[in-house]
Design a protein around this motif. Sequence first.
Motif, PDB file in Angstrom:
ATOM      1  N   LEU A   6      -7.256   3.517   4.999  1.00  0.00           N
ATOM      2  CA  LEU A   6      -6.412   2.427   5.486  1.00  0.00           C
ATOM      3  C   LEU A   6      -4.928   2.757   5.331  1.00  0.00           C
ATOM      4  N   GLN A   7      -4.589   3.354   4.187  1.00  0.00           N
ATOM      5  CA  GLN A   7      -3.194   3.743   3.968  1.00  0.00           C
ATOM      6  C   GLN A   7      -2.751   4.791   4.982  1.00  0.00           C
ATOM      7  N   GLU A  49      -4.015   5.319   7.923  1.00  0.00           N
ATOM      8  CA  GLU A  49      -3.948   4.687   9.244  1.00  0.00           C
ATOM      9  C   GLU A  49      -2.653   3.896   9.401  1.00  0.00           C
ATOM     10  N   ARG A  50      -2.253   3.159   8.359  1.00  0.00           N
ATOM     11  CA  ARG A  50      -0.995   2.398   8.423  1.00  0.00           C
ATOM     12  C   ARG A  50       0.199   3.334   8.604  1.00  0.00           C
ATOM     13  N   GLU A  51       0.192   4.444   7.861  1.00  0.00           N
ATOM     14  CA  GLU A  51       1.298   5.393   7.972  1.00  0.00           C
ATOM     15  C   GLU A  51       1.383   5.992   9.368  1.00  0.00           C
ATOM     16  N   ASN A  73       0.224   4.625  12.167  1.00  0.00           N
ATOM     17  CA  ASN A  73       0.653   3.579  13.103  1.00  0.00           C
ATOM     18  C   ASN A  73       2.156   3.337  13.000  1.00  0.00           C
ATOM     19  N   ALA A  74       2.674   3.352  11.775  1.00  0.00           N
ATOM     20  CA  ALA A  74       4.115   3.166  11.581  1.00  0.00           C
ATOM     21  C   ALA A  74       4.899   4.295  12.232  1.00  0.00           C
TER      22      ALA A  74
END
Length: 254
Positions: free
Chosen positions: A235-236, A238-240, A242-243
């Motif tokens: 999840l981390q 994926e967030r990075e 996407n950012a």
Amino acid sequence: MQNNEPDLEDARYQVSSKREIIALLSTLMKENLELSIRLRDTEEAIATSILRMEDDVMFVKAAPDPTLNKAITESSDVVFAANPRNALIKFSAKHVHHTEVEHYLALKLDIPEQLVRIQRREFFRIAVPASSALRCKISFTTPEGKFNLVWVAISNISAGGIGIIDKNAALPLDTNVVYDDCQLELGVAASVRVRLRVRSSFREEPAVGDPLHHFGCEFVETPRAVLASIQRFILQLEREQNAQKIKVKDHPSQ
């Protein structure tokens, strides 16, 4: 029919509807998708497929080796698994019989009363950018008794396993091998110990440089705490990513 209780880890994915179970298995049969057979006490994986279904029984292709067929029919706990469309279907059988179907050597078993179906989202796979430099340390002993320690690059990761690249071609290109002592790096300061089973492998011959060994590995009997750490890391990551995509979109190169 046998009572196939799922492992606690799989209980929330259990399917008990007979109609749904037959529909899932019928799809595997019609599309001639591969099943793997595993005996609980061995790491041997045997490829098969469903030949026919009738009433409350099903027939699958027998193993090419009579010794394996004997082990399957004598076992009281045989596990069948398939990966249709990157999902996972798994069930077990306590009684398997040797027979023949349409000139095929076959194995006969009851249609399971329960099976486990895990959807793709549960094993969402995310590519690991080369810049992350994530690695996995694999310790193993060769058949000759030599201890080896190999660091490999992680190319992708999911809650179900990882893709790795052995840039030194130090790991043998074998499938169904289980590496019991692996240390998986999750970022700069975190690592977890896992067991890995090799499900696929191939050798890449680049135009320039040495050969590379690629492997698709699944996690084996992963403890809940370790799985939770892996899922948090995914999840981390994926967030990075996407950012980073948003940043590139808002500030494109001139």
